[in-house]
Design a protein around this motif. Structure first.
Motif, short mmCIF file in Angstrom:
data_model
loop_
_atom_site.label_atom_id
_atom_site.label_comp_id
_atom_site.label_asym_id
_atom_site.label_seq_id
_atom_site.Cartn_x
_atom_site.Cartn_y
_atom_site.Cartn_z
N GLY A 135 -2.97 2.72 3.96
CA GLY A 135 -4.16 2.25 3.44
C GLY A 135 -4.50 2.91 2.05
N LEU A 136 -3.67 3.60 1.45
CA LEU A 136 -3.91 4.18 0.34
C LEU A 136 -3.99 3.17 -0.89
CD1 LEU A 136 -2.21 7.84 0.50
CD2 LEU A 136 -4.73 7.41 0.29
N PRO A 137 -4.75 3.25 -1.91
CA PRO A 137 -4.31 2.12 -3.07
C PRO A 137 -2.90 2.30 -3.32
CG PRO A 137 -6.42 3.57 -3.26
CD PRO A 137 -5.85 4.24 -2.22
N GLY A 138 -2.34 1.19 -3.68
CA GLY A 138 -1.05 1.05 -4.31
C GLY A 138 -0.95 0.81 -5.72
N LEU A 139 0.09 0.23 -6.45
CA LEU A 139 0.11 0.19 -7.79
C LEU A 139 -0.18 -1.11 -8.48
CD1 LEU A 139 3.58 1.83 -8.44
CD2 LEU A 139 1.14 2.83 -8.37
N PRO A 140 -0.92 -1.29 -9.29
CA PRO A 140 -1.61 -2.52 -10.09
C PRO A 140 -0.20 -3.03 -10.48
CG PRO A 140 -2.10 -0.58 -11.42
CD PRO A 140 -1.55 0.02 -10.12
N THR A 141 -0.21 -4.34 -11.27
CA THR A 141 0.99 -4.85 -11.79
C THR A 141 0.48 -5.03 -13.25
OG1 THR A 141 1.29 -6.36 -9.77
CG2 THR A 141 2.45 -6.98 -11.92
N PRO A 142 0.92 -3.97 -13.80
CA PRO A 142 0.53 -3.92 -15.43
C PRO A 142 1.78 -4.85 -16.34
CG PRO A 142 1.67 -2.01 -14.68
CD PRO A 142 1.65 -2.72 -13.69
#
Length: 227
Positions: free
Chosen positions: A73-80
């Motif tokens: 449930g931790l935040p994952g990575l954005p798509t930069p």
């Protein structure tokens, strides 16, 4: 079943450390008998059928949060977007600017671009400090510093590193488990890692029973743990 849950509790049965749970709902009692040691609302799993116990609780409509659930449930990575063209920024008196570097992993001083100036790439997450003030976090957007919170700055940093290829860190065998380097982590990831490992001056000491959780936490940031 959940009507007896402690007010404000996130679930009925919550894993705080590997094999150590908090009982937020006393109705779990009969199902827990013979599976471990109970002291008040603390329960230490001693049975080898841990996954089966969790499955039985869920089948009885109890809500369970294992460490694996919490890691997932931790935040994952954005798509930069990939970092863009370099831009020169003049520094104010006492100002220091760092970018998120892959080697060594973490915040590093921005490359110099002449006296009192640094070279920054468009899209970089940045850490900034003026004199002895606190750190602030930004992203270079259109040549200007757009404010970010620290957690998002770190996640963007890891995401941009991931664009260049796989990222891994070693888990070095030591007495008591494995030692992970103390890399910068977003607050939620750092808190959860603190449930599976102990922070020491040398890094994170992960006991054998915490390795799976540590690997799952790091994977949310695109990091492979090499044990």
């Amino acid at each position: 079943m959940s009507s007896r849950r402690r007010p404000g509790a996130p679930c009925d049965f919550e894993e705080m450390r590997p094999g150590l749970f908090i009982i937020h709902n006393p109705a779990l009692g009969p199902t827990l008998r013979g599976e471990g040691d109970r002291e008040g609302d603390r329960f230490t799993l001693t049975s080898q059928r841990g996954e089966g116990l969790v499955a039985r609780l869920r089948a009885r409509s109890f809500s369970v949060l294992t460490l694996a659930d919490q890691a997932a449930g931790l935040p994952g990575l954005p798509t930069p977007a990939p970092p863009g063209e370099p831009r020169v920024r003049q520094l104010a008196a006492g100002e220091r600017v760092s970018y998120f570097a892959a080697e060594p992993l973490g915040w590093a001083p921005a490359p110099e671009a002449g006296p009192g100036a640094v070279s920054l790439r468009e899209g970089w997450p940045l850490r900034r400090r003026r004199s002895r003030g606190s750190f602030s976090y930004h992203q270079l957007v259109g040549g200007a510093l757009a404010p970010l919170d620290e957690d998002l700055a770190l996640r963007i940093g890891y995401a941009q590193i991931a664009l260049a290829g796989p990222l891994s860190i070693p888990a070095t065998p030591v007495a008591g488990g494995h030692l992970l380097p103390d890399i910068p982590l977003p607050a939620a990831h750092r808190r959860l890692l603190g449930r599976a490992a102990a922070r020491t001056p040398q890094g994170w000491l992960v006991p054998p029973e915490g390795l799976h959780t540590a690997a799952a936490i790091l994977a949310r940031l695109g990091i492979d743990m090499i044990a």
